[in-house]
Write an enzyme that holds these catalytic residues in place. Structure first.
Site, PDB file in Angstrom:
ATOM      1  CG  ASP A 106     -12.750  -8.767   1.948  1.00 42.17           C
ATOM      2  OD1 ASP A 106     -12.616  -7.763   1.024  1.00 42.17           O
ATOM      3  OD2 ASP A 106     -12.536  -8.670   3.100  1.00 42.17           O
TER       4      ASP A 106
ATOM      5  CD  GLU B 240      -2.782  -1.508   2.429  1.00 40.26           C
ATOM      6  OE1 GLU B 240      -2.714  -0.280   3.260  1.00 40.26           O
ATOM      7  OE2 GLU B 240      -3.527  -2.240   2.388  1.00 40.26           O
TER       8      GLU B 240
ATOM      9  CG  HIS C 132      -9.950  -5.477   0.963  1.00 40.63           C
ATOM     10  ND1 HIS C 132     -10.073  -6.886   1.736  1.00 40.63           N
ATOM     11  CD2 HIS C 132      -8.465  -5.149   1.044  1.00 40.63           C
ATOM     12  CE1 HIS C 132      -9.145  -7.075   2.299  1.00 40.63           C
ATOM     13  NE2 HIS C 132      -7.935  -6.323   1.866  1.00 40.63           N
TER      14      HIS C 132
ATOM     15  CG  ASN D  67      -0.864  -7.004  -1.265  1.00 34.68           C
ATOM     16  OD1 ASN D  67      -1.283  -7.639  -2.140  1.00 34.68           O
ATOM     17  ND2 ASN D  67      -1.189  -6.916  -0.029  1.00 34.68           N
TER      18      ASN D  67
ATOM     19  CD  GLU E 170      -4.766  -7.916   1.769  1.00 31.39           C
ATOM     20  OE1 GLU E 170      -5.770  -7.045   2.227  1.00 31.39           O
ATOM     21  OE2 GLU E 170      -3.498  -7.570   1.921  1.00 31.39           O
TER      22      GLU E 170
HETATM   23  O1  G3I Z   1      -4.227  -7.608  19.190  1.00 29.07           O
HETATM   24  C1  G3I Z   1      -5.186  -6.666  19.656  1.00 29.07           C
HETATM   25  C2  G3I Z   1      -6.077  -7.452  20.749  1.00 29.07           C
HETATM   26  O2  G3I Z   1      -4.931  -7.498  21.879  1.00 29.07           O
HETATM   27  C3  G3I Z   1      -7.036  -6.299  21.191  1.00 29.07           C
HETATM   28  O3  G3I Z   1      -7.633  -6.828  21.973  1.00 29.07           O
HETATM   29  C4  G3I Z   1      -8.059  -5.865  20.061  1.00 29.07           C
HETATM   30  C5  G3I Z   1      -9.041  -5.036  20.440  1.00 29.07           C
HETATM   31  O4  G3I Z   1      -9.662  -4.444  19.329  1.00 29.07           O
HETATM   32  O5  G3I Z   1      -7.116  -5.534  18.953  1.00 29.07           O
HETATM   33  C6  G3I Z   1      -6.315  -6.451  18.532  1.00 29.07           C
HETATM   34  O6  G3I Z   1      -5.739  -5.834  17.324  1.00 29.07           O
HETATM   35  C7  G3I Z   1      -6.276  -5.756  16.270  1.00 29.07           C
HETATM   36  C8  G3I Z   1      -5.581  -6.714  15.082  1.00 29.07           C
HETATM   37  O7  G3I Z   1      -6.246  -6.571  14.071  1.00 29.07           O
HETATM   38  C9  G3I Z   1      -5.513  -8.191  15.368  1.00 29.07           C
HETATM   39  O8  G3I Z   1      -6.746  -8.529  15.443  1.00 29.07           O
HETATM   40  C10 G3I Z   1      -6.376  -4.332  15.913  1.00 29.07           C
HETATM   41  O9  G3I Z   1      -7.055  -3.661  16.649  1.00 29.07           O
HETATM   42  C11 G3I Z   1      -7.044  -4.111  14.275  1.00 29.07           C
HETATM   43  O10 G3I Z   1      -6.885  -3.050  13.927  1.00 29.07           O
HETATM   44  C12 G3I Z   1      -6.223  -5.054  13.433  1.00 29.07           C
HETATM   45  O11 G3I Z   1      -6.707  -5.219  12.268  1.00 29.07           O
HETATM   46  C13 G3I Z   1      -6.339  -5.707  11.201  1.00 29.07           C
HETATM   47  C14 G3I Z   1      -6.057  -4.628  10.050  1.00 29.07           C
HETATM   48  O12 G3I Z   1      -5.402  -5.172   8.967  1.00 29.07           O
HETATM   49  C15 G3I Z   1      -5.126  -3.449  10.449  1.00 29.07           C
HETATM   50  O13 G3I Z   1      -4.995  -2.372   9.622  1.00 29.07           O
HETATM   51  C16 G3I Z   1      -6.760  -6.784  10.649  1.00 29.07           C
HETATM   52  O14 G3I Z   1      -7.496  -7.742  11.678  1.00 29.07           O
HETATM   53  C17 G3I Z   1      -6.436  -7.218   9.081  1.00 29.07           C
HETATM   54  O15 G3I Z   1      -7.361  -8.145   8.683  1.00 29.07           O
HETATM   55  C18 G3I Z   1      -6.080  -6.167   8.287  1.00 29.07           C
HETATM   56  O16 G3I Z   1      -5.413  -6.748   7.185  1.00 29.07           O
HETATM   57  C19 G3I Z   1      -5.105  -5.534   6.146  1.00 29.07           C
HETATM   58  C20 G3I Z   1      -3.848  -6.123   5.282  1.00 29.07           C
HETATM   59  O17 G3I Z   1      -2.976  -6.253   6.264  1.00 29.07           O
HETATM   60  C21 G3I Z   1      -3.481  -5.236   4.372  1.00 29.07           C
HETATM   61  N1  G3I Z   1      -4.758  -4.667   3.462  1.00 29.07           N
HETATM   62  C22 G3I Z   1      -5.930  -4.365   4.028  1.00 29.07           C
HETATM   63  C23 G3I Z   1      -6.521  -5.603   5.234  1.00 29.07           C
HETATM   64  C24 G3I Z   1      -7.619  -4.923   5.716  1.00 29.07           C
HETATM   65  O18 G3I Z   1      -7.502  -3.910   6.391  1.00 29.07           O
END
Ligand code: G3I
Length: 463
Positions: free
Chosen positions: A263, A156, A233, A197, A261
């Site tokens: 969806d 990105e 996405h 990516n 990715e």
């Molecule tokens: O690990 C913490 C946990 O300890 C806490 O309790 C919880 C509370 O909200 O948060 C947890 O962290 C989260 C993390 O995912 C793991 O679950 C973050 O808040 C959350 O923001 C994070 O989101 C991820 C996101 O990237 C961040 O931008 C998504 O799971 C993940 O699927 C997403 O993936 C991205 C790709 O890497 C790049 N392309 C876009 C895609 C979707 O945004």
């Protein structure tokens, strides 16, 4: 970060229209998505995340249905180098070893990204960040050396208008940071294919043009890039009509392409019509990848709505994946399965005879309509346009009326308008010019119910 896709369906793809693709015969309806993809020389995978691995029914499907896995979070900088110089691989190793025990390949995601990196990176003096970035890439790619098929080396890095995103890496290292990250990754893991990516690069547009130009430049300069990841996405009903053409143009640069990715989100609640549209949309993405040899595989961004990232980021939207929250298969699953299997369950005796309306004289053209394949609720058609006149044409338009409520959902190599039954297709910018005797084709996917007769007649003209 909110991935968006263009609203318009415009000119589209490069497709060998009507060309029969040899489909290996593993017609078992019970074969998995991974098995069907493998039979086509590709993978069909899912992202996953460590907290989900305590959910046994979820893990059972993850382990059996897919032949590729991407860790959705735990290879990111935040997890792998939370303090400077202190590397942590436990969670990522867990995902990699689960995949290995299931004979699944793994995509590494991601080494350098403007998001999900630890805050200490922001405090690194500008003139030290290149070294810090190289050290991160060297350690992380080195740790997984030989275990991954791909690395998303940089994620990105572009804005929607094609300019560089002003990330900490861009600001402090400059344009060269992407090439430097790829060089460090290659040195650390010579066997993983190295990918750039991004999202909203699935169709033609300013952002994918910028990535295209970068890949072209990297190839010319010998920067070690092997692939482009299109995140995909997507939004219900908005699969870019140029997706296949766009995948093909990157492939023509000499890089692989992966849908990384996928969806397809909808406004909640789900209903049958939305599910049907979503199935069509998934089918269109799978078919676009299948049609391009260098499109090596597709990964859904987790496979079940139970663990999708969408609802937390797009309130009121969701249901974006091929399994519902209870791990039941949705129509999207069947569409993906049937597209990969190449067995689209014909429901009526297929293809009707072509309908042709030949004309003659200067500026005359003829259009021939053909059903290429048909499945429950949908079909793929193609129309060949031939200059039957005696002078060159610079533009053409084909019109017909559908007799049984068919609706075009996606069209490539032309630009379509449909008002009720009436369809008009004009040439794309690149296929309007036809010398006398020359022909071109456009293709489309449409929905149908009840019956799917070919139009009684087509007209072909200059406008
Ligand atoms: O690990 C913490 C946990 O300890 C806490 O309790 C919880 C509370 O909200 O948060 C947890 O962290 C989260 C993390 O995912 C793991 O679950 C973050 O808040 C959350 O923001 C994070 O989101 C991820 C996101 O990237 C961040 O931008 C998504 O799971 C993940 O699927 C997403 O993936 C991205 C790709 O890497 C790049 N392309 C876009 C895609 C979707 O945004």
């Amino acid at each position: 970060m909110r991935p968006r896709v263009p609203l318009t369906i415009g000119v589209a793809a490069f497709l060998a229209l009507g060309a029969a693709i040899a489909v290996p015969n593993i017609a078992s309806a019970s074969a998995t998505l991974g098995q069907h993809a493998a039979a086509r020389g590709k993978y069909f995978g899912s992202a996953t995340d460590n907290p989900e691995l305590t959910d046994a029914p979820y893990v059972s499907i993850l382990s059996s249905e897919f032949n590729q896995i991407t860790p959705g979070n735990t290879m990111k900088w935040q997890y792998t180098e939370p303090q400077q110089g202190q590397f942590s691989y436990g969670q990522a190793d867990t995902v990699v070893s689960l995949a290995r025990s299931n004979n699944q390949s793994v995509r590494g995601h991601t080494l350098v990204w403007h998001s999900q990196y630890p805050s200490w990176v922001d405090s690194v003096p500008a003139n030290q960040l290149l070294g810090v970035m190289r050290n991160h890439v060297t350690n992380v790619a080195g740790h997984f050396q030989g275990q991954l098929i791909h690395w998303d080396v940089v994620n990105e890095a572009f804005e929607e208008n094609g300019t560089r995103r002003q990330s900490v890496f861009q600001r402090n290292i400059g344009d060269s940071y992407i090439a430097e990250a790829f060089r460090a990754a290659r040195a650390a893991d010579p066997t993983a294919k190295l990918y750039y990516n991004d999202y909203n690069i699935e169709g033609l547009g300013a952002k994918s043009d910028a990535v295209y130009a970068m890949v072209q430049q990297f190839k010319a300069q010998g920067v070690p890039i092997d692939g482009v990841g299109m995140q995909a996405h997507l939004i219900l009903g908005q699969v870019p009509s140029s997706i296949q053409q766009n995948i093909q143009r990157f492939a023509n640069l000499g890089v692989d392409v992966a849908i990384t990715e996928l969806d397809i989100r909808m406004n909640l609640p789900r209903d049958a019509a939305k599910d049907a549209q979503q199935a069509n949309d998934y089918r269109a993405v799978v078919n676009a990848c299948l049609a391009v040899t260098r499109c090596v595989g597709i990964t859904v961004w987790d496979y079940t709505d139970k663990y999708s990232w969408i609802p937390s980021v797009f309130p009121g939207q969701g249901a974006a994946l091929p399994y519902d929250e209870n791990l039941n298969k949705k129509p999207a699953y069947t569409a993906i399965h049937d597209a990969l299997a190449g067995t689209t369950t014909p429901t009526t005796p297929p293809p009707t005879s072509p309908t042709t309306t030949p004309t003659s004289g200067p500026g005359a053209c003829a259009a021939t309509y053909q059903i290429v394949s048909q499945w429950t609720g949908g079909f793929q058609g193609s129309v060949t346009v031939r200059n039957t006149g005696t002078s060159a044409m610079n533009a053409w338009a084909v019109r017909w009326s559908f007799g049984a409520g068919q609706v075009i959902t996606n069209l490539w190599n032309g630009s379509v308008t449909q008002t009720s039954a009436n369809v008009a297709v004009r040439n794309a910018p690149y296929n309007g010019a036809l010398a006398p005797g020359a022909s071109t084709s456009f293709g489309f996917v449409a929905s149908w119910t009840g019956s799917n007769p070919a139009p009684a007649s087509l007209t072909c003209g200059i406008t």
